[in-house]
Design a protein around this motif. Structure first.
Motif, PDB file in Angstrom:
ATOM      1  N   ARG A 184       0.850  -1.172   0.000  1.00 48.82           N
ATOM      2  CA  ARG A 184       0.000   0.000   0.000  1.00 48.82           C
ATOM      3  C   ARG A 184       0.886   1.223   0.000  1.00 48.82           C
ATOM      4  O   ARG A 184       1.794   1.343   0.805  1.00 48.82           O
ATOM      5  CB  ARG A 184      -0.878  -0.016   1.248  1.00 48.82           C
ATOM      6  CG  ARG A 184      -1.821   1.136   1.328  1.00 48.82           C
ATOM      7  CD  ARG A 184      -2.590   1.071   2.643  1.00 48.82           C
ATOM      8  NE  ARG A 184      -3.558   2.109   2.700  1.00 48.82           N
ATOM      9  CZ  ARG A 184      -3.276   3.385   2.889  1.00 48.82           C
ATOM     10  NH1 ARG A 184      -2.038   3.779   3.031  1.00 48.82           N
ATOM     11  NH2 ARG A 184      -4.237   4.277   2.930  1.00 48.82           N
ATOM     12  N   GLN A 185       0.620   2.130  -0.906  1.00 50.85           N
ATOM     13  CA  GLN A 185       1.357   3.382  -0.940  1.00 50.85           C
ATOM     14  C   GLN A 185       0.735   4.335   0.082  1.00 50.85           C
ATOM     15  O   GLN A 185      -0.415   4.738  -0.080  1.00 50.85           O
ATOM     16  CB  GLN A 185       1.300   4.013  -2.341  1.00 50.85           C
ATOM     17  CG  GLN A 185       2.011   3.212  -3.394  1.00 50.85           C
ATOM     18  CD  GLN A 185       3.497   3.147  -3.143  1.00 50.85           C
ATOM     19  OE1 GLN A 185       4.106   4.079  -2.643  1.00 50.85           O
ATOM     20  NE2 GLN A 185       4.092   2.018  -3.460  1.00 50.85           N
ATOM     21  N   PRO A 186       1.462   4.692   1.131  1.00 51.05           N
ATOM     22  CA  PRO A 186       0.886   5.599   2.121  1.00 51.05           C
ATOM     23  C   PRO A 186       0.723   7.007   1.544  1.00 51.05           C
ATOM     24  O   PRO A 186       1.476   7.424   0.671  1.00 51.05           O
ATOM     25  CB  PRO A 186       1.915   5.597   3.257  1.00 51.05           C
ATOM     26  CG  PRO A 186       3.186   5.165   2.621  1.00 51.05           C
ATOM     27  CD  PRO A 186       2.827   4.299   1.457  1.00 51.05           C
ATOM     28  N   LEU A 187      -0.274   7.717   2.032  1.00 51.66           N
ATOM     29  CA  LEU A 187      -0.493   9.092   1.624  1.00 51.66           C
ATOM     30  C   LEU A 187       0.490   9.991   2.356  1.00 51.66           C
ATOM     31  O   LEU A 187       0.745   9.816   3.543  1.00 51.66           O
ATOM     32  CB  LEU A 187      -1.916   9.522   1.978  1.00 51.66           C
ATOM     33  CG  LEU A 187      -3.058   8.756   1.325  1.00 51.66           C
ATOM     34  CD1 LEU A 187      -4.380   9.178   1.941  1.00 51.66           C
ATOM     35  CD2 LEU A 187      -3.057   8.982  -0.163  1.00 51.66           C
ATOM     36  N   ASP A 188       1.075  10.946   1.646  1.00 52.90           N
ATOM     37  CA  ASP A 188       1.929  11.929   2.312  1.00 52.90           C
ATOM     38  C   ASP A 188       1.078  12.837   3.192  1.00 52.90           C
ATOM     39  O   ASP A 188       1.419  13.126   4.318  1.00 52.90           O
ATOM     40  CB  ASP A 188       2.694  12.756   1.284  1.00 52.90           C
ATOM     41  CG  ASP A 188       3.732  11.932   0.544  1.00 52.90           C
ATOM     42  OD1 ASP A 188       4.257  10.973   1.141  1.00 52.90           O
ATOM     43  OD2 ASP A 188       4.008  12.240  -0.629  1.00 52.90           O
ATOM     44  N   ILE A 200     -13.923   9.698  15.123  1.00 44.17           N
ATOM     45  CA  ILE A 200     -13.168  10.410  14.074  1.00 44.17           C
ATOM     46  C   ILE A 200     -11.812   9.753  13.874  1.00 44.17           C
ATOM     47  O   ILE A 200     -11.374   9.527  12.738  1.00 44.17           O
ATOM     48  CB  ILE A 200     -13.014  11.903  14.422  1.00 44.17           C
ATOM     49  CG1 ILE A 200     -14.375  12.601  14.462  1.00 44.17           C
ATOM     50  CG2 ILE A 200     -12.067  12.592  13.438  1.00 44.17           C
ATOM     51  CD1 ILE A 200     -15.153  12.560  13.166  1.00 44.17           C
ATOM     52  N   ARG A 201     -11.154   9.404  14.940  1.00 39.68           N
ATOM     53  CA  ARG A 201      -9.839   8.755  14.818  1.00 39.68           C
ATOM     54  C   ARG A 201      -9.949   7.386  14.151  1.00 39.68           C
ATOM     55  O   ARG A 201      -9.080   6.990  13.376  1.00 39.68           O
ATOM     56  CB  ARG A 201      -9.186   8.642  16.189  1.00 39.68           C
ATOM     57  CG  ARG A 201      -8.707   9.980  16.699  1.00 39.68           C
ATOM     58  CD  ARG A 201      -7.966   9.859  18.017  1.00 39.68           C
ATOM     59  NE  ARG A 201      -7.620  11.169  18.515  1.00 39.68           N
ATOM     60  CZ  ARG A 201      -7.909  11.615  19.717  1.00 39.68           C
ATOM     61  NH1 ARG A 201      -8.521  10.829  20.585  1.00 39.68           N
ATOM     62  NH2 ARG A 201      -7.566  12.829  20.089  1.00 39.68           N
ATOM     63  N   SER A 202     -11.020   6.644  14.443  1.00 40.41           N
ATOM     64  CA  SER A 202     -11.169   5.332  13.815  1.00 40.41           C
ATOM     65  C   SER A 202     -11.477   5.463  12.326  1.00 40.41           C
ATOM     66  O   SER A 202     -11.001   4.661  11.517  1.00 40.41           O
ATOM     67  CB  SER A 202     -12.229   4.490  14.528  1.00 40.41           C
ATOM     68  OG  SER A 202     -13.509   5.035  14.367  1.00 40.41           O
ATOM     69  N   ILE A 203     -12.241   6.480  11.941  1.00 39.14           N
ATOM     70  CA  ILE A 203     -12.490   6.734  10.516  1.00 39.14           C
ATOM     71  C   ILE A 203     -11.176   7.056   9.833  1.00 39.14           C
ATOM     72  O   ILE A 203     -10.851   6.507   8.776  1.00 39.14           O
ATOM     73  CB  ILE A 203     -13.497   7.893  10.332  1.00 39.14           C
ATOM     74  CG1 ILE A 203     -14.880   7.488  10.822  1.00 39.14           C
ATOM     75  CG2 ILE A 203     -13.545   8.335   8.857  1.00 39.14           C
ATOM     76  CD1 ILE A 203     -15.849   8.656  10.944  1.00 39.14           C
ATOM     77  N   VAL A 255      -5.493   2.091   6.692  1.00 40.79           N
ATOM     78  CA  VAL A 255      -5.740   0.665   6.419  1.00 40.79           C
ATOM     79  C   VAL A 255      -6.248   0.450   5.003  1.00 40.79           C
ATOM     80  O   VAL A 255      -5.659  -0.290   4.224  1.00 40.79           O
ATOM     81  CB  VAL A 255      -6.733   0.080   7.456  1.00 40.79           C
ATOM     82  CG1 VAL A 255      -7.047  -1.372   7.124  1.00 40.79           C
ATOM     83  CG2 VAL A 255      -6.172   0.194   8.866  1.00 40.79           C
ATOM     84  N   ALA A 256      -7.357   1.084   4.679  1.00 35.45           N
ATOM     85  CA  ALA A 256      -7.969   0.907   3.351  1.00 35.45           C
ATOM     86  C   ALA A 256      -7.173   1.660   2.290  1.00 35.45           C
ATOM     87  O   ALA A 256      -6.543   2.679   2.585  1.00 35.45           O
ATOM     88  CB  ALA A 256      -9.411   1.414   3.368  1.00 35.45           C
ATOM     89  N   GLN A 257      -7.218   1.166   1.095  1.00 42.24           N
ATOM     90  CA  GLN A 257      -6.638   1.899  -0.015  1.00 42.24           C
ATOM     91  C   GLN A 257      -7.702   2.832  -0.562  1.00 42.24           C
ATOM     92  O   GLN A 257      -8.835   2.411  -0.792  1.00 42.24           O
ATOM     93  CB  GLN A 257      -6.182   0.941  -1.120  1.00 42.24           C
ATOM     94  CG  GLN A 257      -4.905   0.215  -0.747  1.00 42.24           C
ATOM     95  CD  GLN A 257      -4.350  -0.541  -1.923  1.00 42.24           C
ATOM     96  OE1 GLN A 257      -4.628  -1.711  -2.071  1.00 42.24           O
ATOM     97  NE2 GLN A 257      -3.593   0.140  -2.741  1.00 42.24           N
TER      98      GLN A 257
END
Length: 151
Positions: free
Chosen positions: A7-11, A135-138, A145-147
């Motif tokens: 998974r490419q993490p978002l910057d 909010i933190r779990s979203i 976790v999700a792409q």
């Protein structure tokens, strides 16, 4: 062959919060401040502004497409369900995950959210700490976790 997905993490995650309650907007902003993924949070307080933001109209002509939309249902001018319907009907925007955050837990609202292809319907907790946890779990799920599609 067993390959592990990468998974490419978002910057930095771009989140559009559509929320007319200033208190809920503040709690959301504070909850995302220490998120594992840096968040660029844009906030609009009615459904018409949300559509202008998403379609890059008027004052939002330079807006960047969000990675995630957090959407209240009970909004002035244009309802959250109308925003969701228009967003999901637009091929350029339809893949953006939308989480409905609402005070409503009515079956009709929940069914409408999923019928309009919302990704989740969450009833806003009344308790401050519970609201922050939601909010933190979203954030953790959709941004860590999700792409999510890259706009």
């Amino acid at each position: 062959m067993n390959r592990k997905a990468t998974r490419q993490p978002l910057d930095a995650a771009r989140i559009l919060l559509v929320e007319d309650d200033p208190g809920d907007a503040l709690i959301t902003r504070e909850s995302l401040a220490d998120a594992p993924v840096a968040c660029d949070l844009a906030v609009v307080d009615d459904g018409a502004m949300a559509l202008d933001y998403l379609h890059k109209r008027g004052e939002f002509s330079e807006a960047q497409t969000p990675h995630l939309v957090l959407l209240d249902l009970n909004l002035p001018k244009v309802s959250g369900h109308e925003v969701l319907a228009e967003l999901k009907a637009d091929p350029a925007l339809a893949s953006i995950p939308v989480v409905v955050l609402s005070t409503s837990s009515a079956d009709d609202d929940v069914i409408a959210t999923y019928s309009l292809h919302g990704n989740a319907h969450i009833t806003k907790p009344v308790d401050f700490e519970d609201y922050q946890a939601v909010i933190r779990s979203i954030d953790e799920f959709f941004l860590s976790v999700a792409q999510v599609p890259q706009p």
